[in-house]
Design a protein around this motif. Structure first.
Motif, PDB file in Angstrom:
ATOM      1  N   HIS A 265      43.595  48.113  46.866  1.00 54.09           N
ATOM      2  CA  HIS A 265      43.522  46.688  47.202  1.00 54.09           C
ATOM      3  C   HIS A 265      42.081  46.293  47.523  1.00 54.09           C
ATOM      4  CE1 HIS A 265      44.597  42.792  48.875  1.00 54.09           C
ATOM      5  NE2 HIS A 265      43.966  43.114  49.983  1.00 54.09           N
ATOM      6  N   GLU A 266      41.353  47.144  48.221  1.00 54.67           N
ATOM      7  CA  GLU A 266      39.946  46.861  48.500  1.00 54.67           C
ATOM      8  C   GLU A 266      39.158  46.687  47.201  1.00 54.67           C
ATOM      9  OE1 GLU A 266      38.301  50.016  50.782  1.00 54.67           O
ATOM     10  OE2 GLU A 266      39.566  49.667  52.544  1.00 54.67           O
ATOM     11  N   ILE A 267      39.395  47.594  46.255  1.00 49.82           N
ATOM     12  CA  ILE A 267      38.665  47.551  44.988  1.00 49.82           C
ATOM     13  C   ILE A 267      39.027  46.295  44.201  1.00 49.82           C
ATOM     14  CG2 ILE A 267      38.405  48.715  42.760  1.00 49.82           C
ATOM     15  CD1 ILE A 267      38.872  51.376  44.310  1.00 49.82           C
ATOM     16  N   ALA A 268      40.327  45.972  44.149  1.00 51.38           N
ATOM     17  CA  ALA A 268      40.763  44.777  43.420  1.00 51.38           C
ATOM     18  C   ALA A 268      40.229  43.513  44.079  1.00 51.38           C
ATOM     19  CB  ALA A 268      42.292  44.740  43.355  1.00 51.38           C
ATOM     20  N   ALA A 338      50.115  48.476  43.742  1.00 50.43           N
ATOM     21  CA  ALA A 338      49.325  49.137  42.709  1.00 50.43           C
ATOM     22  C   ALA A 338      49.368  48.345  41.403  1.00 50.43           C
ATOM     23  CB  ALA A 338      49.834  50.556  42.500  1.00 50.43           C
ATOM     24  N   ASP A 339      50.544  47.832  41.062  1.00 52.00           N
ATOM     25  CA  ASP A 339      50.685  47.055  39.829  1.00 52.00           C
ATOM     26  C   ASP A 339      49.846  45.781  39.886  1.00 52.00           C
ATOM     27  OD1 ASP A 339      52.162  46.592  37.249  1.00 52.00           O
ATOM     28  OD2 ASP A 339      52.822  44.816  38.351  1.00 52.00           O
ATOM     29  N   ARG A 340      49.863  45.103  41.030  1.00 48.28           N
ATOM     30  CA  ARG A 340      49.063  43.879  41.160  1.00 48.28           C
ATOM     31  C   ARG A 340      47.574  44.188  41.057  1.00 48.28           C
ATOM     32  NH1 ARG A 340      52.169  42.902  46.138  1.00 48.28           N
ATOM     33  NH2 ARG A 340      54.115  41.856  45.594  1.00 48.28           N
ATOM     34  N   CYS A 341      47.153  45.305  41.646  1.00 42.89           N
ATOM     35  CA  CYS A 341      45.730  45.653  41.581  1.00 42.89           C
ATOM     36  C   CYS A 341      45.285  45.850  40.137  1.00 42.89           C
ATOM     37  CB  CYS A 341      45.455  46.919  42.390  1.00 42.89           C
ATOM     38  SG  CYS A 341      45.569  46.690  44.178  1.00 42.89           S
ATOM     39  N   VAL A 342      46.110  46.542  39.344  1.00 45.77           N
ATOM     40  CA  VAL A 342      45.800  46.704  37.923  1.00 45.77           C
ATOM     41  C   VAL A 342      45.735  45.346  37.243  1.00 45.77           C
ATOM     42  CG1 VAL A 342      46.680  47.585  35.722  1.00 45.77           C
ATOM     43  CG2 VAL A 342      46.755  49.029  37.757  1.00 45.77           C
ATOM     44  N   GLN A 343      46.700  44.482  37.537  1.00 43.22           N
ATOM     45  CA  GLN A 343      46.776  43.179  36.872  1.00 43.22           C
ATOM     46  C   GLN A 343      45.578  42.302  37.238  1.00 43.22           C
ATOM     47  OE1 GLN A 343      49.124  42.890  34.743  1.00 43.22           O
ATOM     48  NE2 GLN A 343      48.960  40.761  34.080  1.00 43.22           N
ATOM     49  N   VAL A 344      45.195  42.314  38.492  1.00 39.12           N
ATOM     50  CA  VAL A 344      44.047  41.516  38.937  1.00 39.12           C
ATOM     51  C   VAL A 344      42.779  41.946  38.199  1.00 39.12           C
ATOM     52  CG1 VAL A 344      42.466  41.188  40.897  1.00 39.12           C
ATOM     53  CG2 VAL A 344      44.923  40.884  41.213  1.00 39.12           C
ATOM     54  N   MET A 345      42.639  43.242  37.962  1.00 42.49           N
ATOM     55  CA  MET A 345      41.421  43.763  37.357  1.00 42.49           C
ATOM     56  C   MET A 345      41.461  43.797  35.837  1.00 42.49           C
ATOM     57  SD  MET A 345      40.642  46.799  40.110  1.00 42.49           S
ATOM     58  CE  MET A 345      39.107  47.284  39.307  1.00 42.49           C
ATOM     59  N   ALA A 347      41.546  44.624  32.070  1.00 38.58           N
ATOM     60  CA  ALA A 347      41.225  45.828  31.313  1.00 38.58           C
ATOM     61  C   ALA A 347      40.552  46.882  32.184  1.00 38.58           C
ATOM     62  CB  ALA A 347      40.335  45.480  30.121  1.00 38.58           C
ATOM     63  N   THR A 348      39.736  46.436  33.144  1.00 39.20           N
ATOM     64  CA  THR A 348      39.089  47.392  34.043  1.00 39.20           C
ATOM     65  C   THR A 348      40.127  48.157  34.852  1.00 39.20           C
ATOM     66  OG1 THR A 348      37.132  45.991  34.200  1.00 39.20           O
ATOM     67  CG2 THR A 348      37.424  47.632  35.924  1.00 39.20           C
ATOM     68  N   GLY A 349      41.244  47.521  35.157  1.00 40.62           N
ATOM     69  CA  GLY A 349      42.286  48.149  35.956  1.00 40.62           C
ATOM     70  C   GLY A 349      43.003  49.283  35.264  1.00 40.62           C
ATOM     71  N   VAL A 350      42.997  49.278  33.933  1.00 41.07           N
ATOM     72  CA  VAL A 350      43.657  50.368  33.209  1.00 41.07           C
ATOM     73  C   VAL A 350      42.654  51.410  32.725  1.00 41.07           C
ATOM     74  CG1 VAL A 350      45.599  48.940  32.496  1.00 41.07           C
ATOM     75  CG2 VAL A 350      43.598  49.130  30.998  1.00 41.07           C
ATOM     76  N   GLY A 352      39.397  54.226  33.554  1.00 40.63           N
ATOM     77  CA  GLY A 352      39.066  55.208  34.564  1.00 40.63           C
ATOM     78  C   GLY A 352      37.817  54.863  35.347  1.00 40.63           C
ATOM     79  N   ASP A 353      37.336  53.622  35.231  1.00 33.61           N
ATOM     80  CA  ASP A 353      36.105  53.233  35.924  1.00 33.61           C
ATOM     81  C   ASP A 353      36.287  53.177  37.436  1.00 33.61           C
ATOM     82  OD1 ASP A 353      34.860  53.117  33.518  1.00 33.61           O
ATOM     83  OD2 ASP A 353      34.649  50.933  33.443  1.00 33.61           O
ATOM     84  N   THR A 354      37.512  52.979  37.886  1.00 37.52           N
ATOM     85  CA  THR A 354      37.818  53.017  39.319  1.00 37.52           C
ATOM     86  C   THR A 354      39.063  53.878  39.506  1.00 37.52           C
ATOM     87  OG1 THR A 354      39.377  51.165  39.459  1.00 37.52           O
ATOM     88  CG2 THR A 354      37.020  50.612  39.481  1.00 37.52           C
ATOM     89  N   ILE A 355      39.416  54.139  40.763  1.00 37.79           N
ATOM     90  CA  ILE A 355      40.626  54.940  41.018  1.00 37.79           C
ATOM     91  C   ILE A 355      41.902  54.108  40.935  1.00 37.79           C
ATOM     92  CG2 ILE A 355      39.387  56.573  42.479  1.00 37.79           C
ATOM     93  CD1 ILE A 355      41.006  55.129  44.844  1.00 37.79           C
ATOM     94  N   VAL A 356      41.795  52.812  40.665  1.00 40.91           N
ATOM     95  CA  VAL A 356      42.986  51.960  40.646  1.00 40.91           C
ATOM     96  C   VAL A 356      44.001  52.455  39.618  1.00 40.91           C
ATOM     97  CG1 VAL A 356      43.822  49.638  40.073  1.00 40.91           C
ATOM     98  CG2 VAL A 356      41.857  49.931  41.595  1.00 40.91           C
ATOM     99  N   GLU A 357      43.523  52.830  38.451  1.00 40.31           N
ATOM    100  CA  GLU A 357      44.427  53.339  37.410  1.00 40.31           C
ATOM    101  C   GLU A 357      45.129  54.604  37.876  1.00 40.31           C
ATOM    102  OE1 GLU A 357      45.107  56.400  34.334  1.00 40.31           O
ATOM    103  OE2 GLU A 357      43.377  56.296  35.664  1.00 40.31           O
ATOM    104  N   GLN A 358      44.418  55.515  38.524  1.00 39.05           N
ATOM    105  CA  GLN A 358      45.042  56.743  39.018  1.00 39.05           C
ATOM    106  C   GLN A 358      46.048  56.452  40.117  1.00 39.05           C
ATOM    107  OE1 GLN A 358      42.457  59.780  40.627  1.00 39.05           O
ATOM    108  NE2 GLN A 358      44.169  61.114  41.154  1.00 39.05           N
ATOM    109  N   VAL A 359      45.698  55.552  41.027  1.00 39.28           N
ATOM    110  CA  VAL A 359      46.626  55.203  42.103  1.00 39.28           C
ATOM    111  C   VAL A 359      47.927  54.654  41.520  1.00 39.28           C
ATOM    112  CG1 VAL A 359      47.020  53.652  44.056  1.00 39.28           C
ATOM    113  CG2 VAL A 359      44.832  54.863  43.843  1.00 39.28           C
TER     114      VAL A 359
END
Length: 394
Positions: A265-268, A338-345, A347-350, A352-359
């Motif tokens: 959430h912090e990253i998003a 976790a799903d919202r964080c991916v959606q907010v970000m 293409a970046t959310g899916v 490996g540039d951040t841990i959001v995809e792994q989370v």
């Protein structure tokens, strides 16, 4: 500030400052971080005074409520729980051995876990038996451990164990094993040194998650001889002992992954405030801002659910019902986050540039591990029926 909060503050500072930089380390593979990386990080944790922070120098544990603060802090990086030695399955195994092992077994099997020098594995889940494959339709001890087929037969002052296990987290590289097998008296638990030639890893499964060293293995146990004094408890105590471990372990999963989602959430949030589209920051678009607002709500509700269940466990009860409720509520809330964080970000959310995809991947697996949501709901529904019947009879 409480004792737990003080320890959590030290753990959080350590994870953010010293462990987060390891998240791009090439030693983090598809089947988890390498043992060399784990030991390197644990060396830093030992030097910082935050290794195995939930167990006090006298061997006593923090309360469950204090542990919640500490493990949430550890989870701020997928590597954090490994670095400070509070990761599954080791944390749950340490808890069980600390509660139920004899002094001799604690010295031999618990001590190297607490020191962070060894990893462990809990051999309970079994594959379906139809056709001999994992995908068959027949019985296998997973969500229903009563279907266990692995056998333990007395032979003098030893037990001989035979069977197959699957999804055994960390078996590859573990030094301590807890094996569940069915004796004539019922399910029983045995402590074993690993590796052992009688315990053969058939393969390490490719799974959606990648945070646990050793991954998840399919294992064959072929005439494993275990001295009788390495049984935990008495013959037939296996399910009773498993309940001592499983209810708190469900909750500590919630704690660690709550920390992971707080970080996502912090990253998003940072992304949504820096990224502009259609003339303004993403956060100023209601569709984005509302998702982040919903994250705050789910994070707080999950935190309160964890703390409530921890308080129940601190009364000394098993807390089976409460931990099932918490596991369902928290895992589903964290999945939404976790799903919202991916959606907010986007293409970046899916990526490996951040841990959001792994989370996101880890949380998706969490909805299955330690009991799928549906199994816990089914168990709770049976309680609803029992309570209704009791009320009618009163």
């Amino acid at each position: 500030m409480t004792r737990g909060q003080e320890i959590a503050a030290k753990v959080e500072a350590f994870v953010r400052e010293q462990i987060v930089p390891y998240e791009r380390d090439p030693r983090c593979g598809d089947h988890g971080p390498s043992d060399a990386l784990v030991q390197e990080m644990r060396g830093l944790a030992r030097a910082a005074g935050v290794l195995t922070p939930h167990i006090l120098p006298d061997g006593d544990h923090l309360t469950h409520r204090e542990t919640a603060d500490v493990l949430r802090a550890s989870g701020l990086s997928p590597l954090g729980p490994l670095a400070v030695n509070v990761m599954a399955p080791d944390e749950g195994n340490m808890y069980l051995l600390g509660k139920k092992a004899s002094p001799e077994l604690k010295e031999r099997f618990l001590k190297p876990l607490v020191s962070g020098e060894a990893r462990s594995a809990f051999f309970m889940t079994e594959p379906a038996m139809d056709g001999g494959g994992e995908g068959g339709g027949g019985g296998g001890a997973g969500s229903d451990p009563s279907m266990m087929r692995t056998t333990a037969v007395r032979d003098g002052n030893h037990w001989v164990i035979n069977g197959r296990k699957t999804f055994i987290t960390g078996a590859d590289g573990a030094k301590v094993g807890i094996v569940m097998a069915k004796a004539d008296e019922g399910a029983s638990m045995f402590l074993v040194d690993l590796p052992d030639p009688a315990i053969r890893i058939e393969r390490v499964l490719d799974t959606i998650d990648s945070s646990m060293p050793g991954g998840h293995s399919v294992v064959t146990i072929d005439n494993l001889r275990v001295p009788a004094d390495q049984m935990l408890g008495d013959p037939g105590d296996g399910f009773k002992l498993a309940q001592v471990r499983l209810a708190p372990a469900r909750l500590t999963h919630c704690m660690r992954w709550h920390g992971a989602c707080a970080r996502a959430h912090e990253i998003a949030t940072d992304y949504a405030n820096r990224r502009h589209a259609f003339g303004k920051p993403l956060v100023d678009h209601e569709g984005v801002g509302f998702m982040l607002a919903e994250n705050l709500i789910d994070l707080k509700q999950a935190e309160l659910m964890i703390d409530w269940c921890a308080d129940v466990l601190d009364t000394g009860v098993l807390g089976t019902v409460e931990s099932s409720m918490a596991k369902v509520a928290v895992s589903e809330a964290l999945m939404r986050i976790a799903d919202r964080c991916v959606q907010v970000m986007g293409a970046t959310g899916v990526s490996g540039d951040t841990i959001v995809e792994q989370v996101f991947r880890e949380i998706r697996a969490f909805r299955i591990y330690d009991g799928p949501t549906e199994v816990h709901k089914w168990s709770l529904a049976k309680k609803v029926k029992r309570d209704w019947k009791a009320a009618q009879a009163a």
